[in-house]
Write a protein that holds these residues in place. Structure first.
Motif: not given
Ligand SMILES: Nc1ncnc2c1ncn2[C@@H]1O[C@H](COP(=O)(O)OP(=O)(O)OP(=O)(O)O)[C@@H](O)[C@H]1O
Ligand SMILES: [Mg+2]
Lengths: 319, 235
Positions: B156-180
């Motif tokens: 799975l290649l992930l290119d800057e999934p945090s780009m342009g997102l609010a910090p709380s959303i970024v945390d959530m996205i990173f948490e999901r990526i770790a879980r995946i």
């Protein structure tokens, strides 16, 4: 004063003819709109595709004598059904040999690729129309099917004093157009292939990341557009005499309909075509003969002024 | 699982990647950090095959990808979550996910994968019929990740999934990526500018600057390293 107003019968007759003619325009517009909507390509050879469909109809009915052996109606249905795969393959080959090659030139940007493809379709158009002139000559021909001079008669008020005549050839053409446009809609929206075609149009890069061969999608699209236009040609040929330049009679209608329906909205194109047919016919009620050709242009310009995204297009559709 | 040897990419006269070598083992979580214009997106595009290499070799599971065109690579187990999400904006959320299953032959598996994605991102389940272009940025990012997962990728290649997102959303996205990564064991390559979060997640990391790999090591080591903290962590 009263005899200046068209009678109810004339109005109904004109509306009916407008709707029937409009449906066939709709199919032509859908085919052009499909090629534009998916490939972002303005196809200048569209009128010539229509012309080839007409000669294909002639070849099947008269040339191969099918009209005489199995009867004109079965022969026409056969010609219409056969036109789709035959011209699909031809479109496929034209795309593979010509359009895709110049688009894939190394170092070409996407914009350059579109421009060269557009000019290529102009070249294809010239080759097809002049080739047809050499092969078939310039004398107008027609299919001579009996139902071109027969009509279904409607009695909308039930009193027998207002009668509407529906030319059978035009009814057949309209039915075929509706069926083909409906089939295309189902293909685009109900099948995996259709979803892949729409994805290739929506975001070619992302489509590639999904494992979709975008160039192949364009090839299928071009083939489908050619096949559907040829079907329209077969059907129109039953009531419209033609020669190698007959496409010119229809290209303005096609472009107007596609723009009216909203560029890029494939099904909007169908309704655009229907409206053009209605406008064209209704204008005969009020305008002198010399001005009738201009109504399509006037409506076209008005729409562009008032609703440049087309009647059915969404202004946000193309990001 | 994935290896690059001496990969270079040029855009006309400009060198975007120069002699990049890196390797990612099966099930690893590798992060590539680097500032704007370092060549991170180019690296991802080179792996996916949408930009040509001017030199070097890329292998996926031992297979040389040189002869595999971009649109065949997903069939080999490569899934790309592109920069700026690139969802199919005029198609519905469900259609986007269905398109993610394109490399799969098995329809039952496709349906199962889509269910799985909808469980992972419940907000998408409420919006399956909505046009993807009308989703919020965070939802589009979830959709882009979900669409990639729908093919059961190996990498799975992930290119800057945090780009342009609010910090709380970024945390959530990173948490999901770790879980995946934890739950499916998929090999992950994450490219990020947000160095701290990205280094915390990974097993190993590379630092890319102006198209070259300038440092590599465990996330922890890199976080402590002088050079990296000065250049990217603002410390
Ligand atoms: N299509 C292109 N044509 C020409 N130059 C390009 C192209 N794409 C990227 N570049 C250049 O290549 C270099 C690397 O770009 P790239 O997008 O890979 O960087 P990045 O690390 O992803 O940056 P960011 O953090 O801003 O996303 C930059 O100098 C960029 O200007
Ligand atoms: Mg980038």
């Amino acid at each position: 004063m009263t005899d200046l107003l068209p009678s109810l019968e004339t109005v109904l007759q004109t509306l009916a003819t407008g709707l029937l003619v409009g449906c066939t325009y709709g199919l032509m517009c859908v085919a052009l709109g499909l090629i534009f909507g998916i490939m972002r390509l303005i196809n200048f050879a569209q009128g010539d595709f229509l012309m080839l469909g007409m000669y294909f109809g002639l070849a099947v009915l008269s040339g191969a004598g099918l009209g005489a052996t199995i009867g004109p109606l079965p022969a026409l249905i056969f010609a219409g059904l056969a036109a789709i795969p035959v011209f699909f393959v031809l479109g496929w080959v034209i795309h593979a040999l010509l359009l895709a090659r110049i688009a894939q030139r190394r170092g070409a940007t996407e914009g350059e690729a579109h421009q060269t493809q557009l000019i290529m379709t102009l070249g294809i158009s010239l080759v097809l129309s002049n080739g047809a002139l050499m092969a078939f000559g310039s004398t107008p021909v027609s299919l001579n099917v009996p139902f071109a001079s027969q009509a279904f008669i409607l009695d909308p008020l039930g009193a027998g004093d207002v009668l509407v005549f529906l030319n059978e050839a035009r009814v057949l053409a309209a039915v075929a157009a509706l069926a083909a446009a409906g089939g295309l809609y189902a293909l685009l929206h109900r099948t995996d292939l259709g979803r892949q075609l729409r994805a290739s149009a929506d975001n070619p890069l992302a489509a590639t990341y999904m494992g979709i061969d975008v160039v192949w999608s364009y090839r299928v699209t071009f083939g489908l557009g050619f096949g559907l236009t040829a079907l329209a040609g077969v059907m129109v040929a039953t009531y419209y005499p033609f020669q190698p330049y007959v496409g010119l009679d229809f290209v303005i209608v096609m472009y107007a309909g596609v723009v009216l329906g909203g560029l890029g909205s494939v099904m909007g194109s169908f309704w655009g075509g229907v409206i053009i047919g209605l406008v064209q016919q209704l204008s005969t009620l009020v305008l002198p003969l010399q001005l009738q050709g201009t109504t399509v242009f006037v409506v076209f310009l008005l729409i562009l002024l008032i609703r440049p995204q087309g009647l059915f297009g969404r202004s946000v559709e193309r990001a | 699982m994935l290896s690059l040897e001496g990969v270079s990419v040029r855009y006309g006269g400009l060198s975007a990647l120069t002699d990049v070598s890196l390797s990612v083992g099966e099930g690893e979580f590798v992060t590539v950090i680097g500032p704007n214009g370092a060549g991170k997106t180019t690296l991802m595009k080179a792996i996916s095959g949408v930009v040509p290499l001017s030199a070097g070799r890329i292998r996926l599971g031992g297979q040389d990808l040189a002869a595999v065109p971009a649109q065949r690579r997903p069939h080999l187990g490569l899934a790309h979550v592109p920069e700026n999400r690139q969802v199919f904006s005029g198609l519905s959320v469900l259609e986007n996910l269905e398109l993610g299953t394109t490399p799969l032959a098995d329809r039952a598996q496709s349906a199962g994968n889509i269910e799985h994605v909808l469980d992972l991102f419940p907000i998408l389940r409420e919006r399956t019929a909505q046009l993807a272009g009308t989703l919020s940025g965070g939802q589009q990012q979830m959709l882009a990740i979900g669409r990639a997962l729908a093919s059961t990728p190996k990498v799975l290649l992930l290119d800057e999934p945090s780009m342009g997102l609010a910090p709380s959303i970024v945390d959530m996205i990173f948490e999901r990526i770790a879980r995946i990564h934890r739950e499916t064991g998929v090999t992950v390559v994450l490219v990020e500018q947000r160095a701290i979060e990205a280094l915390e997640l990974c097993t190993r990391a590379y630092v890319l600057t102006t198209g070259r790999v300038v440092a590599s090591g465990s996330g922890r080591d890199l976080m402590r390293s002088e050079e990296v903290s000065r250049a990217y962590l603002g410390a």
